[in-house]
Design a protein around this motif. Structure first.
Motif, PDB file in Angstrom:
ATOM      1  N   UNK A 142       0.745  -1.290   0.071  1.00 58.53           N
ATOM      2  CA  UNK A 142      -0.126   0.102   0.153  1.00 58.53           C
ATOM      3  C   UNK A 142       0.876   1.376   0.093  1.00 58.53           C
ATOM      4  N   UNK A 143       0.054   2.268   0.112  1.00 57.16           N
ATOM      5  CA  UNK A 143       0.648   3.981   0.099  1.00 57.16           C
ATOM      6  C   UNK A 143       1.547   4.188   1.008  1.00 57.16           C
ATOM      7  N   UNK A 144       1.169   3.359   2.269  1.00 58.62           N
ATOM      8  CA  UNK A 144       2.028   3.878   3.320  1.00 58.62           C
ATOM      9  C   UNK A 144       3.069   2.673   4.015  1.00 58.62           C
ATOM     10  N   UNK A 196      -4.617  14.749   7.159  1.00 58.40           N
ATOM     11  CA  UNK A 196      -4.839  13.271   6.889  1.00 58.40           C
ATOM     12  C   UNK A 196      -4.157  12.797   5.455  1.00 58.40           C
ATOM     13  N   UNK A 197      -4.251  13.334   4.516  1.00 63.14           N
ATOM     14  CA  UNK A 197      -3.539  12.733   3.367  1.00 63.14           C
ATOM     15  C   UNK A 197      -2.397  13.151   3.107  1.00 63.14           C
ATOM     16  N   UNK A 231     -10.369   7.191  -2.897  1.00 65.20           N
ATOM     17  CA  UNK A 231      -9.169   7.623  -3.360  1.00 65.20           C
ATOM     18  C   UNK A 231      -8.865   6.280  -4.255  1.00 65.20           C
ATOM     19  N   UNK A 232      -7.823   6.750  -5.331  1.00 67.16           N
ATOM     20  CA  UNK A 232      -7.437   5.407  -6.066  1.00 67.16           C
ATOM     21  C   UNK A 232      -6.121   4.893  -5.514  1.00 67.16           C
ATOM     22  N   UNK A 233      -6.220   3.648  -5.028  1.00 63.10           N
ATOM     23  CA  UNK A 233      -5.149   2.787  -4.255  1.00 63.10           C
ATOM     24  C   UNK A 233      -4.448   1.917  -5.224  1.00 63.10           C
ATOM     25  N   UNK A 234      -4.807   1.974  -6.539  1.00 57.61           N
ATOM     26  CA  UNK A 234      -4.314   0.891  -7.402  1.00 57.61           C
ATOM     27  C   UNK A 234      -2.697   1.031  -7.911  1.00 57.61           C
ATOM     28  N   UNK A 275       5.190  27.002   8.930  1.00 58.84           N
ATOM     29  CA  UNK A 275       3.616  27.257   9.126  1.00 58.84           C
ATOM     30  C   UNK A 275       2.833  26.275   8.418  1.00 58.84           C
ATOM     31  N   UNK A 276       3.331  26.026   6.986  1.00 54.30           N
ATOM     32  CA  UNK A 276       2.840  25.191   6.199  1.00 54.30           C
ATOM     33  C   UNK A 276       3.327  23.725   6.643  1.00 54.30           C
ATOM     34  N   UNK A 277       4.471  23.495   7.090  1.00 51.84           N
ATOM     35  CA  UNK A 277       4.948  22.100   7.660  1.00 51.84           C
ATOM     36  C   UNK A 277       3.964  21.540   8.707  1.00 51.84           C
ATOM     37  N   UNK A 278       3.734  22.516   9.521  1.00 57.28           N
ATOM     38  CA  UNK A 278       2.311  22.137  10.536  1.00 57.28           C
ATOM     39  C   UNK A 278       1.256  21.737  10.116  1.00 57.28           C
ATOM     40  N   UNK A 279       0.905  22.269   9.122  1.00 57.08           N
ATOM     41  CA  UNK A 279      -0.573  22.068   8.382  1.00 57.08           C
ATOM     42  C   UNK A 279      -0.356  20.584   7.648  1.00 57.08           C
TER      43      UNK A 279
END
Lengths: 297, 181
Positions: free
Chosen positions: A206-208, B103-104, B61-64, B94-98
């Protein structure tokens, strides 16, 4: 003809090389040895001592979010959990379908026999699954066999569907309290499936880039956000399970949920890799009583 | 003459066989839960009460593209990759914390504790007061890009090698971590 011969030989040789190509690169977690019996958990997480007697669990631990993982969530299983939930409705629906299929005119009792019941008695049947099926020529879980046998009676019960799992819950409920007992130590197809399953359990995907074992062998008792990782031992005794946030869920559907949560392409229920993991996990549940109907959040 | 022609055929055969292996050419393993006709090809099951049919709906999401557990999946997984960070870092904390919370993206809090976040995981090392360790930027960058270089059995996702984060995003994360007093 004389000219074509070396060419044919070369083609045959390269075709051979193509079929026996080396396995693609895969990463594996260190291959842990497991005891194919539920008590093997004592040398993995040690939590087994808290949940080995499902009728006498410590209710204080059940109510404590820091400790309930040590009960391996068995407080949601009968007999400790005496509440009525969706799993019971599924068992009723399953009983209805089972008798409908088993009492077909001219084929009375054929469905039960196909499932593997002796003289129509379902008692203890769930404890013997997954098993090697001569008619399917491979090792199969109960839900795959239900689909196969229902088709013979002219009814479509797709593996993973509500009605398929409902029949599975009903059949399993006839074995509630009886210890799971599959033989994965004598040479044979079941042992091979167990060994393959152990390998898949440790395969990163998988991705992770996680394997089942990345968490469920090597991080037991630790937090992943709000959840605490539990042991792989004794975990398949309560399937199919009623999920309060989902629906009736067979073990293979649970695998799909695991795959999606870890961002790995899921497989269809009944696929060989899933069945092998099922055999592996059932081996690790040997000796623990079937606990159906059950629920989880 | 005969030999050269045979060799030509040999090489032609080998090269086409090699070209055919890396990615799926439209044919997925038969046990994949996919629908190639939808954008995110990955499907998830939907259990319908009192039905003998299992419904499938597109997953978010596409996981293929990543290696699966299917025995028919013969794609090789990405090997550990060592990278070299070219300084200056030029990361945005600041962007690093985001990214650390998204989640993704990083979603570091599943395993690590970060300041100001509840329900942190306990699998990974503490990241509070990260600055006090005085780790070189290069080391932190490699750890996020592909930690398997330091520890072959690390469970930390190889964010760079697996394409979860791009180089700038990892630079932002390094800048954020190095700013934690």
């Amino acid at each position: 003809m004389k000219r074509a011969l070396p060419l044919l030989l070369l083609l045959a040789a390269t075709a051979q090389a193509a079929t026996s190509a080396p396995a693609p690169y895969r990463q594996f977690d260190p291959m842990e040895d497991y005891l194919p019996h539920v008590k093997g958990d004592m040398s993995l997480s040690g939590s087994y001592k808290h949940w080995k007697d499902p009728a006498n669990l410590d209710w204080r631990m059940a109510g404590n979010p820091e400790e309930n993982w040590k009960l391996n969530w068995k407080f949601m299983d009968p007999p400790f959990n005496a509440s009525v939930h969706g799993g019971h409705f599924a068992a009723d629906r399953g009983e209805e379908i089972f008798h409908e299929l088993n009492r077909k005119a001219g084929r009375t009792g054929k469905f039960a026999t196909c499932l593997g019941a002796r003289k129509g008695n379902l008692k203890g049947l769930r404890s013997q699954y997954p098993m090697y099926r001569k008619d399917l020529r491979h090792v199969a879980g109960l839900e795959e066999v239900i689909e196969h046998c229902a088709a013979k009676e002219g009814r479509e019960l797709q593996n993973g569907s509500y009605d398929n799992s409902a029949v599975s819950v009903y059949v399993a409920s006839q074995s509630t309290g009886m210890p799971i007992k599959i033989n994965v130590t004598s040479a044979g197809p079941l042992k091979s499936a167990y060994e393959r399953g152990r390998k898949v359990f440790h395969a990163r995907a998988g991705r992770i880039n996680l394997a089942c074992s990345s968490c469920h062998t090597y991080q037991i008792g630790l937090h992943l956000r709000g959840t605490v990782v539990t042991t792989p031992y004794g975990d398949v005794a309560h399937y199919p399970v009623y999920r309060t946030r989902y629906q009736l869920q067979s073990l293979h559907l649970r695998f799909i949920e695991c795959n999606l949560a870890t961002r790995t392409q899921p497989l269809k229920p009944g696929s060989q890799a899933y069945t092998d993991i099922e055999v592996f996990l059932t081996g690790l549940t040997n000796g623990y009583p079937v606990s159906v109907p059950s629920e989880r959040d | 003459m005969r030999i050269s022609r045979s060799f030509f055929c040999f090489f032609a055969f080998i090269s086409t066989a090699w070209l055919a292996t890396p990615a799926f050419s439209g044919d997925f393993p038969s046990d994949f839960a996919v629908d190639p006709a939808v954008v995110n090809m990955t499907l998830e099951p939907k259990v319908v009460v009192n039905s003998g049919k299992l419904e499938w709906v597109p997953f978010s999401r596409d996981l293929t593209p990543w290696v699966s557990l299917s025995y028919e999946d013969k794609r090789p997984a990405a090997r550990p990759r060592q990278v070299k960070l070219v300084e200056p870092l030029q990361g945005d904390p600041v962007r690093g914390r985001e990214l650390a919370i998204a989640r993704d993206k990083g979603y570091c809090i599943v395993c690590h504790q970060l300041p100001g976040e509840q329900w942190a995981g306990t699998v990974g090392a503490l990241l509070l007061n990260f600055k006090k360790h005085n780790y070189p930027n290069e080391l932190v960058f490699q750890q996020i890009f592909d930690s398997r270089v330091f520890n072959p059995i690390s469970v930390m996702p190889p964010y760079g090698t697996f394409g979860i984060l791009n180089e700038q995003e990892i630079r932002d994360l390094v800048a954020y971590l190095q700013s934690l007093d």
